[in-house]
Design a protein around this motif. Structure first.
Motif, mmCIF file in Angstrom:
data_model
loop_
_atom_site.group_PDB
_atom_site.id
_atom_site.type_symbol
_atom_site.label_atom_id
_atom_site.label_comp_id
_atom_site.label_asym_id
_atom_site.label_seq_id
_atom_site.Cartn_x
_atom_site.Cartn_y
_atom_site.Cartn_z
ATOM 1 N N THR A 95 0.155 30.739 15.848
ATOM 2 C CA THR A 95 0.491 29.451 16.857
ATOM 3 C C THR A 95 -1.194 29.459 16.930
ATOM 4 O OG1 THR A 95 0.608 30.679 18.946
ATOM 5 C CG2 THR A 95 2.467 29.942 18.193
ATOM 6 N N PRO A 102 6.911 19.736 17.744
ATOM 7 C CA PRO A 102 8.395 20.232 17.195
ATOM 8 C C PRO A 102 9.631 19.637 16.815
ATOM 9 C CG PRO A 102 8.181 21.515 19.001
ATOM 10 C CD PRO A 102 7.246 20.114 18.902
ATOM 11 N N GLU A 159 7.020 24.305 24.823
ATOM 12 C CA GLU A 159 8.809 23.259 24.349
ATOM 13 C C GLU A 159 9.429 23.504 25.488
ATOM 14 O OE1 GLU A 159 11.496 22.049 24.560
ATOM 15 O OE2 GLU A 159 11.092 19.596 23.606
ATOM 16 N N SER A 187 6.858 29.624 20.556
ATOM 17 C CA SER A 187 6.140 29.946 19.800
ATOM 18 C C SER A 187 5.910 29.041 18.144
ATOM 19 C CB SER A 187 6.928 31.059 18.851
ATOM 20 O OG SER A 187 6.631 32.692 19.546
ATOM 21 N N CYS A 188 5.916 27.975 18.581
ATOM 22 C CA CYS A 188 5.793 26.727 17.350
ATOM 23 C C CYS A 188 4.331 26.723 16.893
ATOM 24 C CB CYS A 188 6.196 25.175 18.193
ATOM 25 S SG CYS A 188 8.537 25.337 18.569
ATOM 26 N N SER A 208 11.958 17.779 19.718
ATOM 27 C CA SER A 208 11.119 17.987 20.539
ATOM 28 C C SER A 208 11.568 16.274 21.120
ATOM 29 C CB SER A 208 9.903 18.987 20.895
ATOM 30 O OG SER A 208 9.574 18.593 22.049
ATOM 31 N N THR A 265 7.605 18.506 25.179
ATOM 32 C CA THR A 265 6.327 19.705 24.510
ATOM 33 C C THR A 265 5.606 19.064 25.470
ATOM 34 O OG1 THR A 265 6.861 19.253 22.123
ATOM 35 C CG2 THR A 265 4.758 19.764 22.868
#
Length: 284
Positions: free
Chosen positions: A107, A118, A162, A178-179, A121, A124
């Motif tokens: 990341t 994402p 998120e 962890s996006c 989403s 965020t």
């Protein structure tokens, strides 16, 4: 000292921002600023080369990209709910022990890189944080005082989150943390001698020019030394590892009616003495 990495992703060049605002090239000292550099006395070598006048000035164009100040961290360890006002705004109890979770090290991106919202989403969120970079192996540290000896430096971190993924899709926070692109870091890795007391730094963040967070590390529930010592009792901290130490109040999650981030939004954040980040958000 302020260490940084300049250039396209994967091709960054190690550099140093001097006290008089110049940028000098560290390529004669190291190929990169990473865990191996920190573990092998790299900061001391840079200090000696600078004092000897051996570092040539680096021509940096106005649009040059700044990468994360440490390459390829082995892990990113995070502390949640580490400011009383943030815990209160989210309705969480004040923790008796540090709340620990992990972020995918992939990341980590540069301080001004685009952050991708994402797919799917709608929540965020932003989090300005003080990041600690480990400079020496640390496992079972004897005391919080010993923890100060293993810190290579500090940086600004945006622990992008998120909230639906984090709190509704799983009992673990990692899914919302962890996006890809969810941890802008930098612009600099600032050594402890220049930072002074890490528990007296202001943190601020704005969204589209509207102030959202304005806090101080003096309000941490668990200070930097405590956090590093605590984590070392449970895991081996390695040079180049990053620790995000928590965020003060002012996140969208804690501000009912405040919109979460959308494509085109711009977030600007700063920590005293550690520089400023600015990201425009896009869609994955």
């Amino acid at each position: 000292m302020k260490l940084l990495r300049i250039g396209p992703a994967g091709q960054e060049r190690p550099a140093l921002r001097t006290d008089d605002g110049r940028t000098v090239d560290l390529s004669s000292v190291t190929a990169d600023i990473d865990g191996a550099f920190l573990a092998d006395g790299g900061i001391a070598r840079v200090r000696a080369a600078l004092a000897a006048g051996l570092l040539p000035e680096l021509a940096v164009g106005a649009g040059a990209r700044i990468g994360p100040p440490v390459a390829r961290p082995g892990k990113v360890v995070c502390v949640g709910l580490n400011y009383r006002d943030h815990a209160e705004e989210t309705g969480a109890p004040i923790p008796a022990r540090p709340v620990v979770f992990m972020k995918d090290p992939a990341t980590v991106v540069g301080p001004h890189d685009q952050v991708l919202i994402p797919r799917g989403s709608v929540k965020t969120d932003w989090e300005v944080e003080l990041a600690v970079v480990i400079g020496r192996p640390a496992h079972y540290l004897a005391s919080p005082e010993a923890a100060t000896e293993v810190v290579a430096g500090f940086a600004v971190s945006n622990d992008v989150s998120e909230r639906e993924f984090q709190l509704e899709h799983s009992s673990q926070w990692d899914l919302g943390k962890s996006c890809p692109t969810f941890n802008p870091l930098g612009p600099w890795l600032v050594t402890p001698d220049e930072v002074g007391d890490p528990q007296s730094l202001g943190l601020r963040l704005s969204v589209n020019g509207v102030p959202r967070q304005d806090g101080s590390t003096k309000d941490m529930i668990f200070g930097v030394a405590h956090v590093v010592h605590y984590l070392s009792q449970y895991m081996a901290l390695e040079p180049g590892d990053v620790i995000n130490t928590g965020t003060p109040a002012g996140v969208a999650l804690g501000l009912p009616g405040t919109p979460y981030l959308r494509p085109g939004d711009t977030v600007e954040l700063t920590v005293d003495g550690l520089g400023t980040q600015r990201q425009t958000f896009g869609r994955a």
